[in-house]
Design a protein around this motif. Structure first.
Motif, PDB file in Angstrom:
ATOM      1  N   ILE A  17       0.801  -1.250  -0.010  1.00  0.00           N
ATOM      2  CA  ILE A  17      -0.055  -0.150   0.103  1.00  0.00           C
ATOM      3  C   ILE A  17       0.849   1.213   0.065  1.00  0.00           C
ATOM      4  O   ILE A  17       1.994   1.471   0.936  1.00  0.00           O
ATOM      5  CB  ILE A  17      -1.037   0.038   1.293  1.00  0.00           C
ATOM      6  CG1 ILE A  17      -1.688  -1.182   1.278  1.00  0.00           C
ATOM      7  CG2 ILE A  17      -1.712   1.084   1.205  1.00  0.00           C
ATOM      8  CD1 ILE A  17      -2.572  -1.459   2.417  1.00  0.00           C
ATOM      9  N   LEU A  18       0.733   2.230  -1.058  1.00  0.00           N
ATOM     10  CA  LEU A  18       1.470   3.271  -1.111  1.00  0.00           C
ATOM     11  C   LEU A  18       0.851   4.720  -0.234  1.00  0.00           C
ATOM     12  O   LEU A  18      -0.195   4.973  -0.305  1.00  0.00           O
ATOM     13  CB  LEU A  18       1.591   3.780  -2.488  1.00  0.00           C
ATOM     14  CG  LEU A  18       2.260   2.687  -3.624  1.00  0.00           C
ATOM     15  CD1 LEU A  18       2.433   3.111  -4.815  1.00  0.00           C
ATOM     16  CD2 LEU A  18       3.362   1.935  -2.840  1.00  0.00           C
ATOM     17  N   ALA A  19       1.677   4.984   0.748  1.00  0.00           N
ATOM     18  CA  ALA A  19       1.263   6.160   1.358  1.00  0.00           C
ATOM     19  C   ALA A  19       2.246   7.092   1.821  1.00  0.00           C
ATOM     20  O   ALA A  19       2.465   7.693   2.909  1.00  0.00           O
ATOM     21  CB  ALA A  19       0.571   5.330   2.715  1.00  0.00           C
ATOM     22  N   LEU A  87       9.913   9.693  -5.191  1.00  0.00           N
ATOM     23  CA  LEU A  87      10.231   9.858  -6.564  1.00  0.00           C
ATOM     24  C   LEU A  87       9.178   9.271  -7.585  1.00  0.00           C
ATOM     25  O   LEU A  87       9.551   8.971  -8.619  1.00  0.00           O
ATOM     26  CB  LEU A  87      11.767   8.995  -6.719  1.00  0.00           C
ATOM     27  CG  LEU A  87      12.870   9.576  -5.887  1.00  0.00           C
ATOM     28  CD1 LEU A  87      14.084   8.786  -6.083  1.00  0.00           C
ATOM     29  CD2 LEU A  87      13.114  11.129  -6.455  1.00  0.00           C
ATOM     30  N   GLY A  88       7.967   8.858  -7.097  1.00  0.00           N
ATOM     31  CA  GLY A  88       6.885   8.481  -7.831  1.00  0.00           C
ATOM     32  C   GLY A  88       6.526   7.015  -7.353  1.00  0.00           C
ATOM     33  O   GLY A  88       7.069   6.454  -6.597  1.00  0.00           O
ATOM     34  N   THR A  89       5.189   6.532  -7.845  1.00  0.00           N
ATOM     35  CA  THR A  89       4.605   5.441  -7.384  1.00  0.00           C
ATOM     36  C   THR A  89       5.606   4.066  -7.579  1.00  0.00           C
ATOM     37  O   THR A  89       5.448   3.263  -6.986  1.00  0.00           O
ATOM     38  CB  THR A  89       3.303   5.366  -8.038  1.00  0.00           C
ATOM     39  OG1 THR A  89       3.333   5.546  -9.254  1.00  0.00           O
ATOM     40  CG2 THR A  89       2.305   6.330  -7.376  1.00  0.00           C
ATOM     41  N   TYR A 145      -6.601  11.779 -13.637  1.00  0.00           N
ATOM     42  CA  TYR A 145      -6.269  10.331 -13.687  1.00  0.00           C
ATOM     43  C   TYR A 145      -5.357   9.918 -15.045  1.00  0.00           C
ATOM     44  O   TYR A 145      -5.485  10.794 -15.927  1.00  0.00           O
ATOM     45  CB  TYR A 145      -7.374   9.464 -13.868  1.00  0.00           C
ATOM     46  CG  TYR A 145      -8.305   9.531 -12.464  1.00  0.00           C
ATOM     47  CD1 TYR A 145      -8.195   8.708 -11.416  1.00  0.00           C
ATOM     48  CD2 TYR A 145      -9.434  10.609 -12.438  1.00  0.00           C
ATOM     49  CE1 TYR A 145      -8.798   8.904 -10.256  1.00  0.00           C
ATOM     50  CE2 TYR A 145     -10.087  10.492 -11.350  1.00  0.00           C
ATOM     51  CZ  TYR A 145      -9.737   9.843 -10.125  1.00  0.00           C
ATOM     52  OH  TYR A 145     -10.710   9.839  -9.074  1.00  0.00           O
ATOM     53  N   GLY A 146      -4.470   8.927 -14.976  1.00  0.00           N
ATOM     54  CA  GLY A 146      -3.836   8.272 -15.875  1.00  0.00           C
ATOM     55  C   GLY A 146      -4.846   7.871 -16.911  1.00  0.00           C
ATOM     56  O   GLY A 146      -5.788   7.027 -16.537  1.00  0.00           O
ATOM     57  N   ARG A 147      -4.610   8.082 -18.160  1.00  0.00           N
ATOM     58  CA  ARG A 147      -5.597   7.482 -19.247  1.00  0.00           C
ATOM     59  C   ARG A 147      -5.113   6.085 -19.794  1.00  0.00           C
ATOM     60  O   ARG A 147      -3.753   6.004 -20.017  1.00  0.00           O
ATOM     61  CB  ARG A 147      -5.783   8.358 -20.323  1.00  0.00           C
ATOM     62  CG  ARG A 147      -5.976  10.008 -19.850  1.00  0.00           C
ATOM     63  CD  ARG A 147      -7.390  10.053 -19.337  1.00  0.00           C
ATOM     64  NE  ARG A 147      -7.849  11.238 -19.357  1.00  0.00           N
ATOM     65  CZ  ARG A 147      -7.422  12.343 -18.774  1.00  0.00           C
ATOM     66  NH1 ARG A 147      -6.339  12.163 -17.612  1.00  0.00           N
ATOM     67  NH2 ARG A 147      -7.901  13.892 -18.942  1.00  0.00           N
ATOM     68  N   TYR A 203       9.181   8.241 -11.326  1.00  0.00           N
ATOM     69  CA  TYR A 203       8.988   6.711 -11.544  1.00  0.00           C
ATOM     70  C   TYR A 203       7.575   6.440 -11.522  1.00  0.00           C
ATOM     71  O   TYR A 203       7.234   6.157 -10.601  1.00  0.00           O
ATOM     72  CB  TYR A 203      10.011   5.985 -10.793  1.00  0.00           C
ATOM     73  CG  TYR A 203      11.716   6.366 -11.257  1.00  0.00           C
ATOM     74  CD1 TYR A 203      12.307   5.865 -12.249  1.00  0.00           C
ATOM     75  CD2 TYR A 203      12.045   7.241 -10.219  1.00  0.00           C
ATOM     76  CE1 TYR A 203      13.522   6.079 -12.195  1.00  0.00           C
ATOM     77  CE2 TYR A 203      13.472   7.566 -10.358  1.00  0.00           C
ATOM     78  CZ  TYR A 203      14.110   6.980 -11.612  1.00  0.00           C
ATOM     79  OH  TYR A 203      15.408   7.344 -11.525  1.00  0.00           O
ATOM     80  N   TYR A 204       7.152   6.160 -12.611  1.00  0.00           N
ATOM     81  CA  TYR A 204       5.529   5.768 -12.575  1.00  0.00           C
ATOM     82  C   TYR A 204       5.382   4.541 -12.885  1.00  0.00           C
ATOM     83  O   TYR A 204       5.761   3.696 -13.775  1.00  0.00           O
ATOM     84  CB  TYR A 204       4.933   6.274 -14.160  1.00  0.00           C
ATOM     85  CG  TYR A 204       4.782   7.840 -14.441  1.00  0.00           C
ATOM     86  CD1 TYR A 204       4.932   8.776 -13.393  1.00  0.00           C
ATOM     87  CD2 TYR A 204       4.663   8.441 -15.774  1.00  0.00           C
ATOM     88  CE1 TYR A 204       4.505  10.174 -13.542  1.00  0.00           C
ATOM     89  CE2 TYR A 204       4.551   9.655 -15.656  1.00  0.00           C
ATOM     90  CZ  TYR A 204       4.676  10.544 -14.952  1.00  0.00           C
ATOM     91  OH  TYR A 204       4.538  12.051 -15.089  1.00  0.00           O
ATOM     92  N   LEU A 205       4.592   3.965 -11.541  1.00  0.00           N
ATOM     93  CA  LEU A 205       4.269   2.516 -11.751  1.00  0.00           C
ATOM     94  C   LEU A 205       3.530   2.134 -12.735  1.00  0.00           C
ATOM     95  O   LEU A 205       3.840   0.865 -13.402  1.00  0.00           O
ATOM     96  CB  LEU A 205       3.344   2.357 -10.247  1.00  0.00           C
ATOM     97  CG  LEU A 205       2.907   0.819 -10.121  1.00  0.00           C
ATOM     98  CD1 LEU A 205       4.104  -0.190 -10.007  1.00  0.00           C
ATOM     99  CD2 LEU A 205       1.800   0.794  -8.812  1.00  0.00           C
TER     100      LEU A 205
END
Ligand code: UD1
Ligand code: CA
Length: 464
Positions: A17-19, A87-89, A145-147, A203-205
């Motif tokens: 879980i990212l928090a 630095l990103g998800t 949101y990301g498309r 850094y995008y998951l």
């Protein structure tokens, strides 16, 4: 025996879980994931859902406000990982992945997407045994949101973030919910290849999905039917919007089960509420902790009930505050009554306006109808506590107990200095200050005798 196979065992599950994010748009000193939704931190909603999947571990990636987040989640068997720089998800997942066991399925959840449904996640995990799978949704307003990009055949290509999207891509209304699952080894290999050459230098998951597709690994896309479960909270307006949407759903569920809710827009259930049939809940009632209401209970406008059990037929009139109380059948409470922890009312008892009770029992049919404080007191059946009665239970250091038997009459404006015991049938004259016990059927008069002085000359006006 044809086509007979053994069911393949499912991989163990690890949840990340990212928090760690700051939640800049909340404009708050409190980390975003600790802001409450329906009385519970956003992140706790996600954890509670994750727990129901019985994973081998729940990893929580913390960063901004890490100490506060960890303190708020103490004693829950969670594994914390610190992401020093946000630095990103993708980077956040990389902080926890090395601690995941090999040959497991990894499910990634976002701490700011609180209402994701258990059944959705169960379906997603089933699809993530051999390949990555993401959860998408179709939104009327996809902004922020990301498309999801697809080719002419409709096959998945990649996710593009709002900040990197072209004008045409920004028109796409299929979005990434942020929920993703994949076999652990695949996720490690893919994440190692994610770069940060994008508008946000992060850094995008979701880039792992595009990379998987490019190398020929099939990416499954599940689309949720109910966008409600994927709403993310980035600012206070979104938090409020989600809160109201959730409360309306709770109100609708109550109504479907036979509860009369006066207004679905004006009810707040910040815990668990169990109701019998024909319960009536007027406007602006707040429920906290665990509350249970028996059949036919009426709750008037503007009440707050926290950790309370109310038996059937009881009428709680407007503006009452009840906490840690147990109320029997057919009682009447309020308006303007306060029942504090340890208040226990037997059936048909009455507590009226501006009466405060604490650690006090009222027997069957007993009444304290006006302006009283009853603390550390046991009252039997059919007793009457007059207006303005005060139990003096505190001597500045210790608390003391008051006992009132059955059928006792306490006159108005009486002061009962504890410890004290009024036996069955005792009668207390109005305005008494009592420091001694009263036996059965005794009348206690604890006040100065009245003197009348005849021919009284009123004082002259002061001439000085
Ligand atoms: C993210 C997704 C987007 C998706 C949306 C769904 C990415 C790059 N984008 O965007 O495709 O549509 O969620 O809600 O994943 N976090 C960290 N460390 C970081 C950055 C973020 O732990 O370095 C955490 C945040 O605390 C938050 C979650 O990850 O809980 C999502 O981060 P956020 O910045 O809100 O991503 P979005 O812009 O909403
Ligand atoms: Ca977000």
């Amino acid at each position: 025996m044809e086509g007979f196979t053994l069911a393949t065992a499912f991989k163990d599950l690890e949840v990340i879980i990212l928090a760690a994010g700051r939640g800049t748009r909340m404009c708050s000193s409190i980390p975003k994931v600790l802001h409450p939704l329906a009385g519970k931190p956003l992140l706790q909603h996600v954890i509670d859902t994750a727990k129901q999947l019985s994973p081998t571990q729940i990893h929580v990636v913390v960063g901004h406000g890490a100490d506060a987040v960890q303190a708020a989640l103490a004693n829950q068997k969670l594994t914390f990982h610190t992401q020093v720089e946000q630095l990103g998800t993708g980077d956040a997942v990389a902080c926890a992945l090395p601690a995941c066991k090999p040959n497991t399925a990894v499910l990634v959840l976002f701490g700011d997407v609180p209402l994701i449904a258990l059944s959705t996640l169960q379906a997603l995990i089933t699809g993530a045994q051999d390949n990555p799978i993401m959860l998408a949704a179709r939104l009327d307003n996809p902004g922020g949101y990301g498309r999801v990009l697809r080719d002419e055949k409709g096959d998945f290509l990649a996710v593009v973030e709002q900040a990197d999207a072209s004008e045409t891509q920004a028109l796409i209304n299929e979005v990434n919910t942020g929920v993703l699952a994949a076999p652990a080894e695949q996720l490690v290999a893919l994440l190692n290849r994610v770069e940060n050459d994008n508008a946000q230098k992060e850094y995008y998951l979701p880039d792992v999905l595009g990379l998987a597709q490019q190398e020929g690994t099939e990416v499954a896309i599940a689309v949720t039917e109910d966008p409600f479960e994927m709403y993310g909270v980035n600012d206070r307006l979104q938090l409020q919007t989600l809160e109201r949407a959730l409360q309306c759903r709770r109100a609708d569920a109550l109504m479907a089960a036979g509860v009369a809710v006066a207004d679905r827009q004006r009810i707040d259930i910040r815990g668990e509420l169990d109701c019998g049939v024909d319960v009536e809940i007027d406007i602006n009632v707040v429920f906290e902790g665990r509350v249970s209401l028996g059949d036919g209970v009426k709750i008037g406008a503007h009440c707050v009930l926290k950790d309370v059990v109310v038996a059937s037929g009881t009428d709680i009139q407007p503006f009452c505050h009840l906490e840690g109380a147990v109320v029997g059948e057919r009682c009447r409470i309020g308006p303007y009554a306060r029942l504090r922890p340890g208040s226990i009312l037997s059936e048909t008892a009455r507590v009226g306006n501006f009466v405060e009770t604490k650690n006090t029992t009222l027997g069957v049919g007993s009444k304290a109808n006006h302006l009283a404080y009853l603390g550390d007191t046991n009252i039997g059946a059919q007793s009457n506590i007059g207006a303005g009665t005060i139990t003096c239970n505190y001597d500045g250091i210790n608390k003391h107990h008051t006992t009132v038997g059955d059928a006792v009459f306490v006159g108005s404006n009486s002061t009962l200095v504890a410890p004290i015991d009024l036996s069955d049938g005792a009668f207390v004259a109005a305005g008494s200050v009592l420091t001694n016990n009263v036996s059965t059927k005794e009348l206690a008069v604890g006040r100065a005798r009245q003197r009348n002085i005849s021919g009284w000359q009123r004082p002259d006006e002061n001439k000085d």
